[in-house]
Design a protein around this motif. Structure first.
Motif, PDB file in Angstrom:
ATOM      1  N   MET A   1       0.868  -1.319  -0.008  1.00  0.00           N
ATOM      2  CA  MET A   1      -0.031   0.036   0.083  1.00  0.00           C
ATOM      3  C   MET A   1       0.993   1.031  -0.122  1.00  0.00           C
ATOM      4  N   ASP A   2       0.794   2.207  -0.789  1.00  0.00           N
ATOM      5  CA  ASP A   2       1.472   3.302  -1.204  1.00  0.00           C
ATOM      6  C   ASP A   2       0.814   4.755  -0.333  1.00  0.00           C
ATOM      7  N   ILE A   3       1.167   4.990   0.623  1.00  0.00           N
ATOM      8  CA  ILE A   3       0.509   6.084   1.646  1.00  0.00           C
ATOM      9  C   ILE A   3       1.593   7.341   1.370  1.00  0.00           C
ATOM     10  N   SER A   4       0.782   8.388   0.962  1.00  0.00           N
ATOM     11  CA  SER A   4       1.653   9.577   0.771  1.00  0.00           C
ATOM     12  C   SER A   4       0.897  10.857   1.421  1.00  0.00           C
ATOM     13  N   ILE A   5       1.446  11.931   1.847  1.00  0.00           N
ATOM     14  CA  ILE A   5       1.078  12.922   2.703  1.00  0.00           C
ATOM     15  C   ILE A   5       1.505  13.965   1.697  1.00  0.00           C
ATOM     16  N   ARG A   6       0.591  14.944   1.161  1.00  0.00           N
ATOM     17  CA  ARG A   6       0.981  16.128   0.448  1.00  0.00           C
ATOM     18  C   ARG A   6       0.134  17.236   0.483  1.00  0.00           C
ATOM     19  N   GLU A   7       0.348  18.517   0.222  1.00  0.00           N
ATOM     20  CA  GLU A   7      -0.482  19.533   0.224  1.00  0.00           C
ATOM     21  C   GLU A   7      -1.424  19.399  -0.941  1.00  0.00           C
ATOM     22  N   ILE A   8      -2.619  19.845  -0.641  1.00  0.00           N
ATOM     23  CA  ILE A   8      -3.788  19.795  -1.766  1.00  0.00           C
ATOM     24  C   ILE A   8      -3.691  21.197  -2.515  1.00  0.00           C
ATOM     25  N   ASN A   9      -3.883  20.808  -3.789  1.00  0.00           N
ATOM     26  CA  ASN A   9      -3.930  22.122  -4.584  1.00  0.00           C
ATOM     27  C   ASN A   9      -5.359  22.116  -5.510  1.00  0.00           C
ATOM     28  N   ARG A  10      -5.491  23.180  -6.135  1.00  0.00           N
ATOM     29  CA  ARG A  10      -6.885  23.397  -6.976  1.00  0.00           C
ATOM     30  C   ARG A  10      -7.162  22.217  -7.909  1.00  0.00           C
ATOM     31  N   GLU A  11      -5.943  21.474  -8.432  1.00  0.00           N
ATOM     32  CA  GLU A  11      -6.468  20.272  -9.370  1.00  0.00           C
ATOM     33  C   GLU A  11      -7.048  19.255  -8.404  1.00  0.00           C
ATOM     34  N   ASP A  12      -6.960  19.127  -7.157  1.00  0.00           N
ATOM     35  CA  ASP A  12      -7.634  18.131  -6.299  1.00  0.00           C
ATOM     36  C   ASP A  12      -8.913  18.490  -5.976  1.00  0.00           C
ATOM     37  N   LEU A  59      -3.998  19.716   3.672  1.00  0.00           N
ATOM     38  CA  LEU A  59      -3.252  18.575   3.548  1.00  0.00           C
ATOM     39  C   LEU A  59      -4.060  17.237   3.150  1.00  0.00           C
ATOM     40  N   GLY A  60      -3.515  16.417   2.227  1.00  0.00           N
ATOM     41  CA  GLY A  60      -4.284  15.315   1.862  1.00  0.00           C
ATOM     42  C   GLY A  60      -3.360  14.075   2.057  1.00  0.00           C
ATOM     43  N   CYS A  61      -3.993  12.949   2.383  1.00  0.00           N
ATOM     44  CA  CYS A  61      -3.345  11.717   2.490  1.00  0.00           C
ATOM     45  C   CYS A  61      -3.732  10.918   1.419  1.00  0.00           C
ATOM     46  N   GLU A  62      -2.993  10.328   0.611  1.00  0.00           N
ATOM     47  CA  GLU A  62      -3.205   9.514  -0.548  1.00  0.00           C
ATOM     48  C   GLU A  62      -2.985   8.065  -0.206  1.00  0.00           C
ATOM     49  N   VAL A  63      -3.784   7.128  -0.405  1.00  0.00           N
ATOM     50  CA  VAL A  63      -3.620   5.795  -0.743  1.00  0.00           C
ATOM     51  C   VAL A  63      -3.752   5.507  -1.865  1.00  0.00           C
ATOM     52  N   ASN A  64      -2.332   4.804  -2.681  1.00  0.00           N
ATOM     53  CA  ASN A  64      -2.644   4.203  -3.917  1.00  0.00           C
ATOM     54  C   ASN A  64      -3.372   5.173  -4.895  1.00  0.00           C
ATOM     55  N   GLY A  65      -2.759   6.526  -4.615  1.00  0.00           N
ATOM     56  CA  GLY A  65      -3.475   7.836  -5.543  1.00  0.00           C
ATOM     57  C   GLY A  65      -4.727   8.184  -5.338  1.00  0.00           C
ATOM     58  N   GLY A  99      -2.472   4.681  11.126  1.00  0.00           N
ATOM     59  CA  GLY A  99      -1.675   5.688  11.142  1.00  0.00           C
ATOM     60  C   GLY A  99      -1.489   6.923  10.480  1.00  0.00           C
ATOM     61  N   ILE A 100      -2.422   7.024   9.668  1.00  0.00           N
ATOM     62  CA  ILE A 100      -2.745   8.039   8.832  1.00  0.00           C
ATOM     63  C   ILE A 100      -2.947   9.287   9.409  1.00  0.00           C
ATOM     64  N   GLY A 101      -3.656   9.585  10.441  1.00  0.00           N
ATOM     65  CA  GLY A 101      -3.880  10.633  11.281  1.00  0.00           C
ATOM     66  C   GLY A 101      -2.570  10.937  11.970  1.00  0.00           C
ATOM     67  N   ARG A 102      -1.977  10.250  12.538  1.00  0.00           N
ATOM     68  CA  ARG A 102      -0.687  10.542  13.269  1.00  0.00           C
ATOM     69  C   ARG A 102       0.435  11.166  12.152  1.00  0.00           C
ATOM     70  N   LYS A 103       0.435  10.507  10.904  1.00  0.00           N
ATOM     71  CA  LYS A 103       1.352  11.147   9.905  1.00  0.00           C
ATOM     72  C   LYS A 103       0.781  12.524   9.589  1.00  0.00           C
ATOM     73  N   MET A 104      -0.547  12.640   9.294  1.00  0.00           N
ATOM     74  CA  MET A 104      -0.844  13.977   8.866  1.00  0.00           C
ATOM     75  C   MET A 104      -0.659  15.044  10.190  1.00  0.00           C
ATOM     76  N   LEU A 105      -0.880  14.639  11.256  1.00  0.00           N
ATOM     77  CA  LEU A 105      -0.653  15.694  12.427  1.00  0.00           C
ATOM     78  C   LEU A 105       0.741  15.940  12.670  1.00  0.00           C
ATOM     79  N   ASN A 106       1.753  15.124  12.431  1.00  0.00           N
ATOM     80  CA  ASN A 106       3.025  15.417  12.395  1.00  0.00           C
ATOM     81  C   ASN A 106       3.359  16.328  11.354  1.00  0.00           C
ATOM     82  N   TYR A 107       3.048  16.152  10.384  1.00  0.00           N
ATOM     83  CA  TYR A 107       3.113  17.290   9.268  1.00  0.00           C
ATOM     84  C   TYR A 107       2.849  18.525   9.602  1.00  0.00           C
TER      85      TYR A 107
END
Length: 169
Positions: A1-12, A59-65, A99-107
């Motif tokens: 499973m590919d989990i990534s945290i990134r900032e949201i932009n208008r394309e989202d 901030l968004g969390c993506e799992v497999n895109g 662990g998604i909430g913790r990752k987002m909160l740490n960011y």
């Protein structure tokens, strides 16, 4: 499973709208009810642009895109409380306890620590959301106050709303 945290932009905008519509149907831990959420893709895009212009964190969390989590941290625009930041977070139910909430909160905490104006980060949480309260306490948030029977559900039951905060400077 590919989990990534990134900032949201208008394309989202469309993906974020879908996420938000879904989480409002999945949880009794959110203030907004599904029927109250009436944004469309264009209004969502405008909101994202506005928040970015104000310097707020989206901030968004993506799992497999796919967006499965969202955190919005906003600094107050009023001068006397401009050192304060308030945030809200939502995660789709299928992705709880990963662990998604913790990752987002740490960011978000790191973002706030590095922000030149932010000294304090706050949140409001329903008193029956025990997993979230445990997570916040584990990240050094502490209870500042409680609004008794502040939330009333459709079945007539109440829960308190707890104000929690953490100083980052």
């Amino acid at each position: 499973m590919d989990i990534s945290i990134r900032e949201i932009n208008r394309e989202d905008a469309e993906a974020l709208l879908h996420h938000t519509q879904l989480v409002f149907t999945q949880s009794s831990f959110l203030l907004t009810t599904p029927e109250e959420f009436v944004l469309n893709v264009e209004k969502q895009r405008e909101w994202i642009i506005q928040q970015s212009t104000l310097g707020n964190l989206l901030l968004g969390c993506e799992v497999n895109g796919k967006i499965v989590g969202f955190l919005n941290a906003s600094r107050s625009q009023r001068k006397r409380v401009s050192h304060n930041c308030m945030f809200g977070i939502s995660i789709q139910k299928d992705y709880w306890n990963m662990g998604i909430g913790r990752k987002m909160l740490n960011y978000m905490i790191e973002w706030a620590e590095n922000h030149p104006m932010i000294e304090k980060v706050s949140l409001e949480v329903f008193s029956h959301n025990e997993r979230a309260i445990y997570l916040y306490k584990s990240l050094d948030f502490s209870e500042e106050g409680r609004k008794k029977r502040h939330i009333k559900f459709e079945d007539g039951t109440y829960v308190d709303e707890i104000l929690m905060s953490r100083f980052v400077k």
